[in-house]
Design an enzyme around this catalytic site. Structure first.
Site, PDB file in Angstrom:
ATOM      1  N   LYS A 136      28.572 -20.426  -5.806  1.00  0.00           N
ATOM      2  CA  LYS A 136      28.487 -19.586  -4.615  1.00  0.00           C
ATOM      3  C   LYS A 136      27.821 -20.365  -3.473  1.00  0.00           C
ATOM      4  O   LYS A 136      28.259 -20.346  -2.344  1.00  0.00           O
ATOM      5  CB  LYS A 136      27.668 -18.318  -4.893  1.00  0.00           C
ATOM      6  CG  LYS A 136      28.363 -17.273  -5.753  1.00  0.00           C
ATOM      7  CD  LYS A 136      27.551 -15.972  -5.730  1.00  0.00           C
ATOM      8  CE  LYS A 136      28.139 -14.893  -6.604  1.00  0.00           C
ATOM      9  NZ  LYS A 136      27.471 -13.596  -6.487  1.00  0.00           N
TER      10      LYS A 136
ATOM     11  N   GLY B 230      25.904  -7.829 -13.049  1.00  0.00           N
ATOM     12  CA  GLY B 230      27.295  -7.624 -12.607  1.00  0.00           C
ATOM     13  C   GLY B 230      28.251  -7.381 -13.763  1.00  0.00           C
ATOM     14  O   GLY B 230      29.065  -6.464 -13.746  1.00  0.00           O
TER      15      GLY B 230
HETATM   16  C1  G6Q Z   1      28.016 -11.119 -13.058  1.00  0.00           C
HETATM   17  C2  G6Q Z   1      27.900 -12.215 -12.117  1.00  0.00           C
HETATM   18  C3  G6Q Z   1      29.018 -12.315 -11.097  1.00  0.00           C
HETATM   19  C4  G6Q Z   1      28.941 -11.268  -9.992  1.00  0.00           C
HETATM   20  C5  G6Q Z   1      29.884 -11.664  -8.884  1.00  0.00           C
HETATM   21  C6  G6Q Z   1      29.897 -10.671  -7.752  1.00  0.00           C
HETATM   22  O1  G6Q Z   1      27.254 -10.879 -13.942  1.00  0.00           O
HETATM   23  O2  G6Q Z   1      26.667 -12.220 -11.528  1.00  0.00           O
HETATM   24  O3  G6Q Z   1      30.272 -12.253 -11.695  1.00  0.00           O
HETATM   25  O4  G6Q Z   1      29.248 -10.010 -10.493  1.00  0.00           O
HETATM   26  O5  G6Q Z   1      29.554 -12.923  -8.412  1.00  0.00           O
HETATM   27  O6  G6Q Z   1      28.633 -10.498  -7.224  1.00  0.00           O
HETATM   28  P1  G6Q Z   1      28.365  -9.340  -6.193  1.00  0.00           P
HETATM   29  O7  G6Q Z   1      28.616  -8.033  -6.879  1.00  0.00           O
HETATM   30  O8  G6Q Z   1      26.946  -9.492  -5.768  1.00  0.00           O
HETATM   31  O9  G6Q Z   1      29.324  -9.536  -5.072  1.00  0.00           O
END
Ligand code: G6Q
Length: 584
Positions: free
Chosen positions: A546, A307
């Site tokens: 989460k 992400g």
């Molecule tokens: C990034 C993390 C986290 C992620 C968000 C959104 O490296 O994993 O910040 O990007 O929790 O996740 P989704 O894109 O799956 O909604």
């Protein structure tokens, strides 16, 4: 005095006491799924120990003396990544030539080159999730090859880029119409964390390159206020939502996407409006379909993109709509140029290796600096520190190594910051005269962005240079007294100096240089992760949050009193909240 030329309270040769011990500090718990003994412990490397001994010597030296002894230091301790427009001056760090040699020895012993090549080769270096880490493929030219399990992923990347370009072109030209036939004037990105911070930061950074007739907003927080404020003055008939979620299961994003769907469908009185007002960026086709977005309006991403490393994937769709496909390509080219530099430049001239290793020095050897201040001298970069907080702290905020064993040293420092000159009128006081050592990254541009005054830009940059100088050299008691300050007040005016900073001087803020700047930090984070022998690409701490929120939300919503599964504090807080809340 901890920072001045007199000896510090903590001996750098012994590890600093951890101010707030992580859960596994002290008596390490058994690590059942760990692979103990598989890799060497960084802190027992001879190169690490040599740096510890050496740090004792450097601790008693002052940057004033180091500079006095070498007139060429300012032009020697700097490096440039050719073709990126990025130059770093690291001479105002508390390092000597010997420090740099020892740091390069540690880099070599940690086999940075081998690990870097493994990442570029698509090996599953995110071992805890058994995933490759191939964000570098997102910015590769069409002719490049990045293999994952024997398959070149570049054609897929370019197919998605083409799809993005078509869609962005249609929104920008007005060809894409809303359900009632009206032109789209508002683009709202719904996403959180890695699906939000990059797009917001890039939009703010490159606003001068954006299509100004379009309005861009970003909704991330599950706090309904975020949605309310982003939509209250907009017409849903002129608004398109980009729902960005790699997993398409994130509570905040799905809640906001549902609110957006209700708003569009109710206001436009047509459930079919979703087709014209919603697109998705995700790797989860099934969930996207379930939500009601046509798979034809979905832009793919892949599990090999983390992400926080995804702003140059389709997660950057809002960026592409804002700045246009050509500028987006330039952004990708900037990332790629820094990737090439990281891959090919010798370690002692390699910007990510230099910045990565200086970070190791400041964190693990020089008084255990706990934070890094990121101070961009560009208002356009106001969201850059927040972006870097995720990149650095989510990547390297780890307490066990790749074998699952507790680490014996500090890992990722705390990143924070604000644009200069604003910060100068507030927290810089602590950096100049406080008792903590806070290494600073001063980021500036040689030319102003089109439209801003060159004269004001000179003033802005004068401040950046002055701050670097003041941090390094300070103001001595003798200077203060010579200025006529009464002796009783003189100590209050003394600035010890000897505060380390790195200046990142970029030719101009453009999509291309922004890409290179971000890639510089990405790879510096990678370098530190390798030296610390940790997994920079998982985020189980974020995932815990989460998980927990979902159960707690169900409990709040339930009116039935029952035995709480929570600790007594949380249970009492929830009970009190339930008493006073406004039920939906
Ligand atoms: C990034 C993390 C986290 C992620 C968000 C959104 O490296 O994993 O910040 O990007 O929790 O996740 P989704 O894109 O799956 O909604």
């Amino acid at each position: 005095m901890p920072i001045g030329s007199t000896p510090p309270p903590r001996t750098p040769a012994t590890p600093p006491a951890r101010p707030s011990a992580p859960p596994t500090a002290g008596k390490p718990p058994a690590a059942p799924s760990a692979r103990p003994g598989k890799s060497i412990r960084p802190a027992s490397r001879p190169e690490w120990l040599a740096l510890k001994t050496h740090a004792g010597k450097v601790a008693t030296t002052h940057l004033r003396d180091i500079f006095k002894a070498d007139e060429r230091r300012g032009s020697r301790l700097c490096a440039e990544a050719l073709g990126t427009g990025i130059y770093i001056d690291y001479s105002k760090n508390r390092v000597t030539d010997e420090t740099m040699q020892l740091l390069m020895k540690l880099a070599a012993a940690s086999e940075i080159g081998k690990h870097r090549d493994a990442m570029f080769a698509g090996q599953k270096i995110n071992t805890t999730e058994d995933r490759a880490v191939l964000h570098v493929a997102l910015r590769a030219p069409r002719s490049a090859m990045f293999n994952l399990d024997g398959r070149n992923v570049v054609p897929e990347v370019h197919a998605v880029l083409e799809q993005m370009m078509t869609f962005a072109g249609k929104i920008r030209s007005g060809e894409w119409r809303g359900n009632s036939g009206r032109r789209i004037r508002n683009v709202i990105n719904i996403g959180i964390g890695g699906s939000d911070l990059g797009p917001v930061m890039a939009y703010e950074a490159l606003k001068a390159f954006s299509q100004r007739e379009l309005t861009f907003r970003f909704i991330s927080n599950v706090d309904g206020a975020d949605f309310h404020e982003a939509t209250r003055d907009l017409d849903p008939g002129e608004t398109v939502f980009i729902v960005c979620s790699k997993t398409f299961t994130t509570l905040e994003t799905l809640t906001n996407a549902q609110a957006a769907k209700d708003w569009v469908v109710t206001t436009m009185r047509d459930p079919k409006a979703v087709a014209k007002h919603f697109v998705a960026v995700s790797s989860n086709l099934e969930e996207v379909r379930k939500f009601g977005i046509d798979p034809a309006n979905m832009f793919a991403m892949w599990d090999w993109v983390g992400g926080r490393y995804s702003m140059d994937s389709a997660i950057g769709l809002s960026t592409m709509i804002a700045i246009g496909p050509e500028n987006f390509r330039a952004l990708l080219a900037g990332f790629h140029a820094m990737d090439n530099h990281f891959r090919t430049a010798p370690p002692e001239r390699n910007l990510p290796i230099l910045m990565g290793m200086l970070g190791i020095w400041n964190t693990n050897f020089l008084f255990g600096a706990e934070t890094v201040a990121v101070l961009p001298y560009s208002n356009y970069l106001k969201r850059f520190p927040a972006y870097l907080q995720q990149l650095t702290m989510e990547s390297n905020g780890k307490h066990v190594d790749l074998d699952g064993m507790p680490v014996a040293f500090e890992t990722g420092p705390i990143y924070w910051g604000e644009p200069g000159t604003n910060g100068q009128h507030s927290f810089y006081q602590l950096i100049h005269q406080g008792t903590r050592l806070i290494p600073c990254d001063l980021i500036g541009f040689c030319q102003p962005v089109e439209g801003s005054s060159p004269a004001q830009h000179d003033l802005l940059m004068a401040n950046l240079f002055a701050q670097g100088e003041a941090l390094a050299f300070g103001k001595t008691l003798e200077q203060v007294i010579a200025e006529g300050v009464p002796s009783a007040l003189a100590p209050h005016h003394v600035c010890q100096g000897n505060r380390p900073s790195t200046t990142i001087l970029v030719e101009k803020l453009t999509p291309q240089t922004l890409g290179s700047l971000i890639a510089l930090y990405e790879h510096a984070v990678f370098v530190r992760g390798v030296v610390w022998n940790i997994d920079s690409f998982d985020q189980f701490g974020v995932e815990l949050g989460k998980q927990l929120a979902k159960g707690t939300a169900a409990e709040i919503a339930s009116s039935k009193p029952g035995k709480s599964a929570h600790d007594s504090s949380t249970a009492a807080l929830i009970k009190r909240y339930q008493r006073f809340r406004k039920a939906p």
